[in-house]
Enzyme design. Structure first.
Site, PDB file in Angstrom:
ATOM      1  N   TYR A 254      17.551  47.586 -16.430  1.00 51.15           N
ATOM      2  CA  TYR A 254      17.304  46.906 -15.153  1.00 51.15           C
ATOM      3  C   TYR A 254      18.090  45.596 -15.082  1.00 51.15           C
ATOM      4  O   TYR A 254      18.744  45.308 -14.072  1.00 51.15           O
ATOM      5  CB  TYR A 254      15.807  46.636 -15.014  1.00 51.15           C
ATOM      6  N   LEU A 255      18.045  44.823 -16.150  1.00 56.86           N
ATOM      7  CA  LEU A 255      18.745  43.535 -16.174  1.00 56.86           C
ATOM      8  C   LEU A 255      20.262  43.723 -16.102  1.00 56.86           C
ATOM      9  O   LEU A 255      20.959  42.928 -15.466  1.00 56.86           O
ATOM     10  CB  LEU A 255      18.359  42.752 -17.426  1.00 56.86           C
TER      11      LEU A 255
END
Length: 212
Positions: A124-125
């Site tokens: 996600y990051l």
């Protein structure tokens, strides 16, 4: 300004539409995937609901808009493919469309940790970092807001804002305060072309933005 709120039916997006409608001179346009969400969003202050899907052709959704606030997300229960499709590629498509449309300001809701993706939500990051980098290199006037853990606690109107917050511990930030920061970023010149991390703190939001 006409402000397109992308992800307007999400927890933070709804608070943002409501905040813009009740606490600013801006006109919130709510972008959602499902036309059944139109009634609820109009009731909380959306001037118009724009039905479009970031995973498909977004067409001309940015045309006529003065600013974009990207508050969309694939959600915590989806896999890496959906995260890339929405948080990364969807954001990139919207950035490119905003540039073509002459949008004045693009505000991105990102996440603490996007500058150095690792840990349990690394995928996600990484997606957020790629989207953030694309925005910074786009030539658009931008603001990138990277909050810590989001809560449904009552907003306090007080935050800590910095380019980098070193000591996070278990600190968090109410979604209502995040919405306030996103909206205020449209008003305060010092927020332009800045990347900021955000947690609950002791400074009034507008003051914190001016001091950044």
């Amino acid at each position: 300004m006409k402000v397109l709120v992308v992800g307007a039916n999400g927890h933070t997006g709804r608070l943002l539409v409501e905040y813009l409608a009740n606490n600013s001179d801006h006109h919130p346009y709510a972008m959602v995937r499902n036309e059944n969400q139109e009634k609820d969003l109009m009731e909380i202050g959306a001037v118009e609901v724009v039905v479009s899907d970031l995973e498909e052709d977004i067409g001309r959704v940015t045309n006529g808009m003065d600013a974009i606030i990207f508050a969309a997300g694939s959600g915590s229960k989806t896999g890496p493919e959906k995260t890339i499709a929405v948080d990364q590629e969807g954001a990139i498509k919207l950035i490119d469309a905003a540039k073509s449309s002459g949008v004045q300001h693009f505000v991105m809701l990102s996440s603490i940790g996007a500058d150095d993706p690792q840990g349990p939500i690394e995928h996600y990051l990484k997606a957020k970092k790629i989207a953030d980098d694309h925005l910074q290199n786009s030539g658009l006037t931008y603001t990138i807001v990277r909050p810590g853990r989001l809560t449904h606690d009552r907003a306090t109107g007080k935050v800590e804002l910095a380019e980098k917050i070193e000591l996070m511990d278990e600190r968090s930030i109410p979604r209502g305060d995040v919405a306030h920061v996103l909206a205020a970023s449209l008003e305060i010149d010092n927020a332009k072309n800045k990347v900021m991390e955000l947690l609950s703190g002791d400074k009034e939001i507008e003051l914190a933005l001016k001091m950044l």
